[in-house]
Design an enzyme around this catalytic site. Structure first.
Site, PDB file in Angstrom:
ATOM      1  CB  SER A  62      -1.060   0.338   1.421  1.00 15.66           C
ATOM      2  OG  SER A  62      -1.423   1.301   1.496  1.00 15.66           O
TER       3      SER A  62
ATOM      4  CE1 TYR B 217      -4.368  -2.377   4.845  1.00 18.10           C
ATOM      5  CE2 TYR B 217      -3.311  -0.319   4.644  1.00 18.10           C
ATOM      6  CZ  TYR B 217      -4.295  -1.574   4.506  1.00 18.10           C
ATOM      7  OH  TYR B 217      -4.080  -1.483   2.839  1.00 18.10           O
TER       8      TYR B 217
END
Ligand code: NAD
Length: 251
Positions: free
Chosen positions: A143, A157
């Site tokens: 990401s 995350y």
């Protein structure tokens, strides 16, 4: 351009919807034989049926990526069905928002087991079959939040996606001489169920304001990059991190 994907066998995790579904579709359209996996069996089976009706070779298998035993079963079933295994798209993932102080150990452990441990387990499970096939290609989905601190939240995350970025580079170096390429893809904000809660909120406005292209990405815009990276067109790429983010990290 022939991407060299005809008859190559690809496992895609988290393929029931979002980016994984787009990658599965793109691979099938490019001629690969696709093993779609997810924990959402009804949706995964429906997409697989759609690909089969379109004339592609595809099958669906249940896989919780955090479960090592299930990984073994998927690799065995894929090789039994299609005879080999050439490609892995480690895409399955979840998102959470707690920051350093508000996350819980249970929340942290759950996310890390899927987003981080799941990616390692996937590589570990498929590499022997890739070696047997004479090489292979792995794409791990990280990401933009695997490279920068984002909004100062989502601590687990960020931890997981940063780990995916460096596990990719470590594995790329380890397997470079065995013809197994390993790259990471770093999406920006992509219009999938993962970010549906931000729709119509201040968060969405902030996202769009910070994205030079001024819009969310589409799953197929990430899927196309995944297809390229696993194909022979990317034969000299390994250990690379590819950003698909409308310019977000260019700022
Ligand atoms: P999504 O929620 O649409 O899809 C994720 C898929 O993973 C779902 O089908 C879900 O069922 C599956 N999944 C969840 N837990 C699983 C488990 N334990 N085992 C197997 N499958 C599981 O989300 P998406 O946006 O398509 O996300 C795909 C990947 O892209 C994720 O790794 C995510 O972190 C990453 N990503 C997404 C964005 C975004 O803006 N959408 C941005 C950057 C990175």
């Amino acid at each position: 351009m022939d991407l060299g994907l005809t008859g190559r066998v690809a496992v895609v995790t988290g393929a029931a919807h979002g980016i994984g579904a787009a990658a599965a579709r793109g691979l099938a359209e490019a001629g690969a034989w696709v093993v779609l996996t997810d924990v959402l069996d009804a949706e995964g089976t429906a997409l697989t049926d759609e690909l089969l009706k379109a004339g592609s070779q595809a099958t669906y298998l249940h896989l919780d990526v955090a479960d090592e035993q299930q990984w073994r079963g998927v690799v065995e079933a894929a090789v039994e069905r299609f005879g080999r295994l050439d490609i892995l798209v480690n895409n399955a993932g979840i998102g959470t928002t707690p920051d350093v102080e508000s996350d819980t150990l249970a929340g942290w452990n759950r996310l890390i087991s899927i987003n981080q441990t799941g990616v390692w387990l996937g590589m570990k499970a498929v590499i022997p079959s890739m070696r047997a096939a004479g090489g292979g290609s792995i794409v791990n989905i990280s990401s933009i939040f695997g490279a920068v601190g984002g909004f100062g939240a989502s601590i687990a995350y960020h931890a997981s996606k940063g780990a995916v970025r460096l596990m990719t580079k470590s594995a790329a170096i380890r397997y470079a001489m065995e013809g197994i390429r390993v790259n990471s893809v770093h999406p920006g904000f992509i219009d999938t169920p993962m970010i549906s809660e931000t729709k119509g909120t201040d968060v969405e406005e902030a996202i769009l304001a910070d994205t030079p292209m001024g819009r969310l990405g589409r799953p197929d815009e990430v899927g196309a990059v995944i297809v390229f990276l696993v194909s022979d067109a990317a034969s000299y790429m390994t250990g690379s991190e590819v950003y698909v983010d409308g310019g977000w990290t260019a700022r």
